[in-house]
Design an enzyme around this catalytic site. Structure first.
Site, short mmCIF file in Angstrom:
data_model
loop_
_atom_site.label_atom_id
_atom_site.label_comp_id
_atom_site.label_asym_id
_atom_site.label_seq_id
_atom_site.Cartn_x
_atom_site.Cartn_y
_atom_site.Cartn_z
CB SER A 101 24.79 26.43 20.77
OG SER A 101 24.29 25.14 20.93
N GLY A 102 24.31 26.01 24.13
CA GLY A 102 24.80 25.29 25.32
C GLY A 102 25.14 26.18 26.49
N GLY A 128 23.01 27.80 28.28
CA GLY A 128 22.00 27.59 29.33
C GLY A 128 20.72 28.40 29.13
CB SER A 138 16.54 25.97 26.60
OG SER A 138 16.43 26.41 25.28
CB SER A 167 19.52 36.74 19.30
OG SER A 167 19.59 36.49 20.69
#
Ligand SMILES: Nc1ncnc2c1ncn2[C@@H]1O[C@H](COP(=O)(O)OS(=O)(=O)O)[C@@H](OP(=O)(O)O)[C@H]1O
Ligand SMILES: Nc1ncnc2c1ncn2[C@@H]1O[C@H](COP(=O)(O)OP(=O)(O)O)[C@@H](O)[C@H]1O
Length: 204
Positions: A38-39, A41, A43, A110
């Protein structure tokens, strides 16, 4: 029983095939699978790659938490089983996009290798491109885009990936981008360059 009904599902063979749709669009279709903490990058990168492809006339679609976990997968949480089911459904949806002739950019943590391999095995060999969005936990935590690491450290969120839940790094990803070391544009170029070199965009 639901599973018993499966033997009575006989597919209708349509005349228009995946190859016909790809020909119409002038490019191959594939899954660009972005995995990482998470975070890290995922997206940001998926949308930046989509913009670039769109400008080139490629038919694309981004799947991420915003359009999947709030919709079709809103019944799922973050246990190992739920993550597995999350990725299984996303894999099946991604496969439909490939059949439709689209380059689908799927951006999900994932964290489990076997779940990513499951998706890889759903499609043909060159249709799954695993992109490891690599970024040290400390950097992701400093970014803390959504304030969730702080909550996880405070014990307000349990089973948070990287804190008290595992992330299994890809062993042989097609592409690795290091978002703490390279600017976004460099990562985008790496991915577009890969698609060009491997002939995904050859008719554009
Ligand atoms: N427990 C826990 N662990 C990890 N992430 C959590 C958790 N709870 C909520 N979130 C938020 O949900 C986003 C991850 O969803 P994914 O569908 O990508 O997760 S997974 O692939 O099923 O593991 C993730 O979004 P990204 O930051 O975009 O990765 C988080 O914002
Ligand atoms: N090289 C880079 N590539 C992608 N994101 C970067 C990069 N450098 C800094 N960032 C920042 O990191 C954050 C990543 O957030 P996000 O894309 O939501 O990650 P994820 O989808 O993996 O949770 C964004 O605030 C983005 O601006």
């Amino acid at each position: 029983m639901l599973t018993e009904g499966k033997k009575f599902i006989i597919p209708h063979k349509g005349k228009i095939k995946k190859e016909d749709r790809q020909k119409l669009k002038g490019h191959k279709s594939a899954i660009l699978w972005f995995t990482g903490l998470s975070g890290s990058g995922k997206s940001t990168l998926a949308h930046a790659v989509e913009e670039k492809l769109f400008e080139m006339g490629v038919h694309t679609y981004v799947l991420d938490g915003d359009n999947v976990r709030r919709g079709i997968n809103k019944d799922l949480g973050f246990s190992e089983e739920d993550r597995k089911e999350n990725i299984r459904r996303i894999g099946e949806i991604s496969k439909l996009f490939v059949d439709a002739g689209i380059i689908v950019l799927s951006a999900f943590i994932s964290p489990y290798r076997r779940d990513r391999e499951f998706v890889r095995n759903l499609v043909e060999k060159d249709e799954f491109i695993e992109i490891y969005v690599k970024c040290p936990l400390e950097v992701c935590e400093t970014r803390d885009v959504k304030g969730l690491y702080k909550k996880a450290r405070e014990g307000l969120i349990k089973n948070f990936t990287g804190i008290d839940d595992p992330y299994e790094e890809p062993e042989n990803p097609e592409i690795v981008v290091e978002t703490d070391k390279e600017p976004l544009e460099e990562s985008v170029e790496k991915i577009i360059g890969y698609l060009r070199k491997k002939g995904y965009l050859e008719n554009l």
